[in-house]
Design an enzyme around this catalytic site. Structure first.
Site, PDB file in Angstrom:
ATOM      1  N   GLY A 166      12.154  13.384 -20.876  1.00 54.05           N
ATOM      2  CA  GLY A 166      11.237  13.436 -22.004  1.00 54.05           C
ATOM      3  C   GLY A 166      11.604  14.323 -23.170  1.00 54.05           C
ATOM      4  CG  HIS A 167      14.916  17.286 -23.308  1.00 43.49           C
ATOM      5  ND1 HIS A 167      15.835  18.297 -23.476  1.00 43.49           N
ATOM      6  CD2 HIS A 167      15.628  16.170 -22.993  1.00 43.49           C
ATOM      7  CE1 HIS A 167      17.045  17.830 -23.265  1.00 43.49           C
ATOM      8  NE2 HIS A 167      16.941  16.544 -22.961  1.00 43.49           N
ATOM      9  CG  HIS A 168      16.701  13.890 -26.161  1.00 49.42           C
ATOM     10  ND1 HIS A 168      17.194  15.004 -26.784  1.00 49.42           N
ATOM     11  CD2 HIS A 168      17.565  13.601 -25.145  1.00 49.42           C
ATOM     12  CE1 HIS A 168      18.308  15.383 -26.169  1.00 49.42           C
ATOM     13  NE2 HIS A 168      18.545  14.555 -25.167  1.00 49.42           N
ATOM     14  CB  ALA A 169      10.075  11.676 -26.454  1.00 44.62           C
ATOM     15  CG  ASN A 210      15.595  15.956 -30.291  1.00 49.63           C
ATOM     16  OD1 ASN A 210      16.183  15.808 -29.213  1.00 49.63           O
ATOM     17  ND2 ASN A 210      14.971  14.954 -30.902  1.00 49.63           N
TER      18      ASN A 210
END
Length: 667
Positions: A166-169, A210
């Site tokens: 999930g951390h790029h969403a 991001n």
């Protein structure tokens, strides 16, 4: 229907007849349900998202992690937390409604629509299919439940084994294998529904998170820290947002901490150096009420996308440090990691720490020049916002290496000088180049080693440094109030007074230029070398082996390797073991077990687990004599244990007088 009248009775009432005798409870079943402190999230439904053409973000990622935890029986010690889909109102705490609609709509796309949009999704580093929406909703909802279980004090720690990551969403866009920002949504839900407000998110995925930083870039209630490959903004997700100057905005300035690695190849030493110099000082100053790890394992050794070398032990040590924050409230949420072996072994190491296991030992570590330079630059940037970050303490030694000496090497040289001048002990040469590199000047012996009939072999690691600090956050040392404590002085003096010869082995190795062996393997090899080339060639008929702390295990390994010769001439085998370690015993080869029971002494603190109810009687019987001492500090344990050590050695040697004794008692 059968009804138990009192819950503990011996009879069961039967509506159709007389009471029936109550069936006995199986002995394997617990009377009370287990009291779990650690939980996990996992569901095979998240495997419904897959690419028919093959893709690194594959279902086997979570399946392999689950299987290795089951094989190692860790899931038996963890509470399973039911998974659910994230609710729309929860997702909208981070994402826009348009973003929610885009992800939900994927499940209704026809095959033709998916084929037509393939180029679009490929540009976003995504693939989609009919099961994508369900998996994404479960993945995000799973992390929410894992965080709520900790925030509501139902559990202390949880591990969310979820995918897709999930951390790029970002709030308005899905990208980089990610659809919803699982960790960001979970953090917002915790802040909305529980009293916990200050949350730290540590992202060790090899890519910059991001989306997570974007979600909290102006929010001082969430500290976001990321270690990632950056390479001047050319490594995914690219651009300046993951640079060290990207520290947040507005009221959130200083609450985004980026440690951007300039290249591939970063390893344990580099990551732990960043933790010690920047991450932990900031974390302690921030004082989070909950810590969430965005645990991508693509910086692990073997991952072809990450091209770094973090070991499972390295991940375990980072987890262990973070577990000391927020009163132990910790959530680990899976992000990336695409080598199935690396991700499984790394996750196993992390799960072990969550369950209270100590991390595996790491060899001596020295951070790379690239890492020390990066950490120094980050410290200079972050010192504008955090009082606990000291750039001077991080300044690289570049340009002064040739004229500088490490403190351990200075102290080892002092000890070598002391043993030579006070006891006329000599350095033992080591023929192996690797052993000479790691242990030169650390193996000392008395000059009568080949003539004396009684030899004491003392195996230990480095003495304790007693330091007084100006600040616990910066670890600045008050030099005039710091000193070395050498617990071996009294033991060596006693050995000399008895007229015995002495072989002193300090197994705290120097950092290797190229580390090809673990610390345990190196210690085992150096003791085997000393046994074969010095002890067996000496004139000693009576040998006393004494191990202190980490020096105990290599001695037991020596018995396993050289059981025949060891059991013939060793008359006393002594282990002085502190709280973190458990005394070990030899394998049952060449009657070594029975020999060990007769000649062994184990000294432990009175609070050591070996003295508690969890230790099986048969394991206790394997140790000949166990003495407990009212002392928890290992250095004091050796000093207070010297008297029983003397008595034990005298007792064992009195029954084995030397032949043609040549040693004389010193006056």
């Amino acid at each position: 229907m059968d009804v138990d009248t009192d819950g503990m009775g011996t009879q069961v009432a039967n509506a159709s007849g007389p009471p029936l005798p109550r069936r006995p409870r199986a002995s394997s079943l617990p009377i009370h349900p287990p009291d779990y402190s650690v939980g996990y999230i996992y569901s095979s439904e998240m495997m419904s998202h897959f690419s028919s053409q093959g893709h690194p973000e594959q279902p086997s990622r979570i399946q392999n992690i689950w299987q290795i935890l089951v094989r190692n029986q860790l899931t038996k010690k963890m509470k399973w937390i039911p998974i659910r889909e994230v609710r729309k109102e929860e997702a909208l705490l981070v994402h826009s409604e348009d973003h929610w609609d885009k992800v939900v709509a994927i499940q209704y796309m026809s095959d033709q629509q998916r084929a037509d949009s393939e180029d679009y999704y490929d540009q976003m580093s995504l693939y989609v299919m009919s099961g994508t929406t369900r998996a994404a909703l479960l993945s995000c909802g799973g992390v929410v439940e894992a965080c709520l279980a900790v925030a509501r004090k139902e559990l202390k720690k949880t591990f969310a084994i979820v995918r897709p990551p999930g951390h790029h969403a970002e709030p308005d866009e899905h990208m980089g294998f990610c659809f919803f920002n699982n960790v960001a949504v979970a953090a917002r839900v915790v802040q909305q529904l529980t009293p916990l407000k200050r949350i730290m998110i540590l992202d060790w995925d090899v890519h910059h998170g991001n989306g997570t930083q974007r979600a909290f870039n102006d929010d001082p209630s969430v500290l976001y820290v990321s270690l990632h490959r950056y390479e001047e903004g050319t490594f995914y997700p690219c651009g300046p947002f993951g640079g060290m100057q990207s520290c947040g905005e507005g009221p959130g300035m200083g609450y985004s901490v980026n440690i951007p690695w300039p290249s591939s190849g970063m390893g344990d030493a580099d990551y732990i150096y960043a933790f010690q110099k920047v991450i932990m000082p900031i974390a302690m100053e921030f004082a989070p009420e909950l810590v969430i790890i965005s645990a991508g394992f693509d910086a692990a050794a073997g991952d072809e996308l990450g091209e770094c070398f973090v070991s499972p032990a390295g991940y375990a040590h980072m987890t262990h440090m973070l577990a000391g924050l927020a009163g132990g409230r910790l959530v680990v949420a899976l992000e990336g990691g695409y080598n199935l072996t690396s991700i499984s072994e790394s996750a196993l190491a992390v799960a072990g720490v969550l369950l209270g296991q100590a991390p595996d030992e790491l060899p001596p570590l020295t951070a790379s020049e690239a890492a020390t330079e990066t950490v120094w630059l980050v410290a200079r940037e972050q010192s504008r916002y955090w009082k606990s970050v000291d750039p001077k303490a991080c300044e690289p030694r570049e340009g002064i290496e040739e004229i500088s000496f490490s403190i351990p090497e200075i102290l080892k040289a002092h000890r070598q000088h002391y043993l030579y001048t006070q006891h006329e002990m000599m350095q033992v040469p080591l023929m192996s180049p690797e052993l000479e590199e790691r242990f030169s000047s650390q193996i000392m012996c008395t000059s009568d080693i080949f003539e004396n009939k009684t030899l004491v072999v003392f195996v230990h690691e480095f003495g304790n440094l007693r330091l007084e600090l100006e600040s616990s956050a910066t670890c600045d040392v008050q030099l005039e109030r710091s000193y070395l404590i050498d617990f071996s002085k009294e033991l060596i003096a006693w050995v000399k007074n008895q007229g015995y010869s002495l072989l002193d082995a300090n197994l705290f190795p120097k950092p290797a230029t190229v580390a090809t062996m673990s610390m345990e393997d190196v210690g085992r090899d150096v003791l085997t070398y000393l046994w074969d080339n010095y002890v067996q060639l000496s004139g000693a008929h009576r040998v006393v082996l004494i191990g202190h702390g980490p020096g105990c295990k290599p001695l037991v390994d020596l018995v396993n390797r050289r059981a025949t010769t060891v059991t013939k001439i060793v008359k006393a085998f002594i282990q002085v073991v502190g709280l973190p370690r458990a005394p070990t015993f030899p394998n049952d080869i060449e009657d070594a077990r029975s020999w060990y029971e007769r000649y062994s002494l184990v000294i432990v603190p009175s609070t050591h687990p070996i003295t508690g109810p969890i230790m099986k009687p048969k394991d206790l019987r394997r140790h000949g004599t166990i003495i407990t001492i009212q002392e928890t500090r290992q250095i004091r344990l050796m000093i207070k244990g010297l008297s029983p050590i003397k008595d034990f050695v005298n007792e064992k040697l009195s029954g084995s007088p030397p032949h043609n004794r040549t040693n004389k008692i010193a006056s």
